[in-house]
Design a protein around this motif. Structure first.
Motif, PDB file in Angstrom:
ATOM      1  N   ILE A  80     -94.250   3.297 -23.199  1.00  0.00           N
ATOM      2  CA  ILE A  80     -94.279   2.718 -21.889  1.00  0.00           C
ATOM      3  C   ILE A  80     -94.445   1.476 -21.336  1.00  0.00           C
ATOM      4  CG2 ILE A  80     -95.100   3.983 -19.552  1.00  0.00           C
ATOM      5  CD1 ILE A  80     -94.001   5.814 -21.388  1.00  0.00           C
ATOM      6  N   PHE A 102     -89.750   2.742 -24.458  1.00  0.00           N
ATOM      7  CA  PHE A 102     -89.507   2.348 -25.035  1.00  0.00           C
ATOM      8  C   PHE A 102     -89.148   2.802 -26.008  1.00  0.00           C
ATOM      9  CE2 PHE A 102     -92.200   0.020 -24.179  1.00  0.00           C
ATOM     10  CZ  PHE A 102     -92.694  -0.513 -25.629  1.00  0.00           C
ATOM     11  N   GLU A 126    -101.323  -5.129 -28.561  1.00  0.00           N
ATOM     12  CA  GLU A 126    -100.972  -4.140 -27.059  1.00  0.00           C
ATOM     13  C   GLU A 126    -102.333  -3.246 -27.601  1.00  0.00           C
ATOM     14  OE1 GLU A 126     -96.623  -3.489 -25.678  1.00  0.00           O
ATOM     15  OE2 GLU A 126     -96.766  -5.525 -25.208  1.00  0.00           O
ATOM     16  N   GLU A 128    -103.128   0.197 -26.920  1.00  0.00           N
ATOM     17  CA  GLU A 128    -102.956   1.700 -26.427  1.00  0.00           C
ATOM     18  C   GLU A 128    -103.931   3.305 -26.140  1.00  0.00           C
ATOM     19  OE1 GLU A 128     -98.887   1.997 -25.755  1.00  0.00           O
ATOM     20  OE2 GLU A 128     -98.392  -0.679 -25.224  1.00  0.00           O
ATOM     21  N   ASP A 157     -99.388  -1.320 -30.474  1.00  0.00           N
ATOM     22  CA  ASP A 157     -98.311  -1.740 -30.422  1.00  0.00           C
ATOM     23  C   ASP A 157     -98.202  -2.893 -30.724  1.00  0.00           C
ATOM     24  OD1 ASP A 157     -95.682  -1.382 -29.186  1.00  0.00           O
ATOM     25  OD2 ASP A 157     -95.581  -0.801 -27.049  1.00  0.00           O
ATOM     26  N   LYS A 177     -90.794  -4.155 -32.190  1.00  0.00           N
ATOM     27  CA  LYS A 177     -91.828  -3.550 -32.218  1.00  0.00           C
ATOM     28  C   LYS A 177     -92.357  -2.262 -32.975  1.00  0.00           C
ATOM     29  CE  LYS A 177     -93.064  -3.843 -27.164  1.00  0.00           C
ATOM     30  NZ  LYS A 177     -94.672  -3.722 -26.377  1.00  0.00           N
ATOM     31  N   THR A 247    -100.288  -0.807 -22.640  1.00  0.00           N
ATOM     32  CA  THR A 247    -101.095  -1.642 -22.484  1.00  0.00           C
ATOM     33  C   THR A 247    -101.754  -2.579 -21.231  1.00  0.00           C
ATOM     34  OG1 THR A 247    -102.189  -3.233 -24.254  1.00  0.00           O
ATOM     35  CG2 THR A 247    -100.122  -3.835 -22.972  1.00  0.00           C
TER      36      THR A 247
HETATM   37 ZN    ZN Z   1     -96.552  -1.512 -25.340  1.00  0.00          ZN
END
Ligand code: ZN
Length: 288
Positions: A80, A102, A126, A128, A157, A177, A247
């Motif tokens: 997200i 995504f 990131e 999360e 991420d 990513k 994040t």
């Molecule tokens: Zn992220």
């Protein structure tokens, strides 16, 4: 209940160490942690009393360097974007009115202490909170959504920003990513009954010991129940699927000056009740 993937074997965390689940269950549950998620309800029933019993069997010490990802081969990974107000603000983007979704392709999952190859470009962190699905979920209402979550773990991420957003190429969120190792998760999976409030979990990360991000998931715009409800209204969520929930502010490309991860640097990721990951970044080696 807390579980780990140590030396490739599903382990139940008890007060005295790790119980090897395949041995303790006499083969009722496989040694492969991925196989436990389609049997999650049965596993919970079996594991609950044992987790609370320090005499449950031969316990193995936790060896962080031997821990793999608690979900090594998810069928699907949902991620997200823009799910914290300050991160949307630092990105210069408006708050979405539905979740911005995504994928990270599943082969990019790695363990909580594994090295990660830094590809060329701008490699960013990131932190999360990650929800792991424990039951097939279709059109689940928000007020029942937690019933479909096996537990929580923490993840990074990891993102390469040039491919992700920079012209002249097209934006490539999912691919940028998904470099190998760009989804470290761990060190354990923790069931939500271990939390006073599973919607309020502290997460933070440090690069080379310097704090870069820190938040509580009570600041999420779309909560885990909202995300499970929303996503399961589009397609089935399968046992072992991951939802990277977004994040907070403090990513490298939004800092002034910008800061990206260099080979040799260590990224430390911490979540309340879940523990710590330490991932070292290494330079790409040229194939010979
Ligand atoms: Zn992220």
């Amino acid at each position: 209940v807390r579980i780990v993937n140590q030396s490739g074997r599903l382990g139940l965390v008890t007060d005295s160490g790790i119980l090897d689940v395949a041995e303790a269950s006499e083969g009722r549950f496989d040694h492969d942690i991925q196989a436990v998620y389609p049997q999650w309800d049965k596993f919970r029933q079996w594991a609950g009393p044992l987790a609370a019993n320090s005499d449950a069997g031969v316990a193995i010490p936790v060896e962080p360097q031997k821990l793999g990802p608690p979900v090594p081969r998810p069928a699907q990974i949902f991620a997200i974007g823009l799910n914290y107000r300050e991160h949307a603000a630092e990105s210069g983007l408006d708050l979405p009115d539905t979740p911005m979704v995504f994928t990270k392709f599943p082969a990019c999952v790695t363990g909580p202490y594994d090295d990660i190859v830094a590809p060329p470009g701008e490699v960013d962190w990131e932190v999360e909170l990650v929800a792991v699905i424990g039951r097939e979920a279709r059109h689940v209402p928000q007020d029942r959504a937690w019933d479909y979550v096996a537990g929580l773990t923490v993840g990074q991420d990891i993102s390469e920003r040039v491919m992700q957003v920079k012209p002249p190429g097209p934006q490539q969120f999912s691919l940028a990513k998904s470099y190998a190792g760009f989804a470290p998760i761990g060190p354990q999976l923790v069931t939500i009954d271990e939390y006073d409030d599973p919607d309020d979990v502290g997460i933070e990360c440090f690069l080379e010991g310097q704090q870069m991000q820190k938040t509580r998931t009570s600041d999420l715009i779309f909560t885990i129940p909202q995300l499970v409800s929303h996503l399961s209204g589009v397609l089935p969520l399968l046992p072992g699927d991951l939802i990277f929930t977004g994040t907070p502010s403090g990513v490298g490309w939004a800092r002034k000056p910008q800061r990206f991860i260099q080979p040799g640097e260590v990224l430390t990721t911490v979540a309340e009740g879940i523990g710590e990951m330490r991932n070292r970044f290494v330079a790409a080696t040229v194939a010979t």
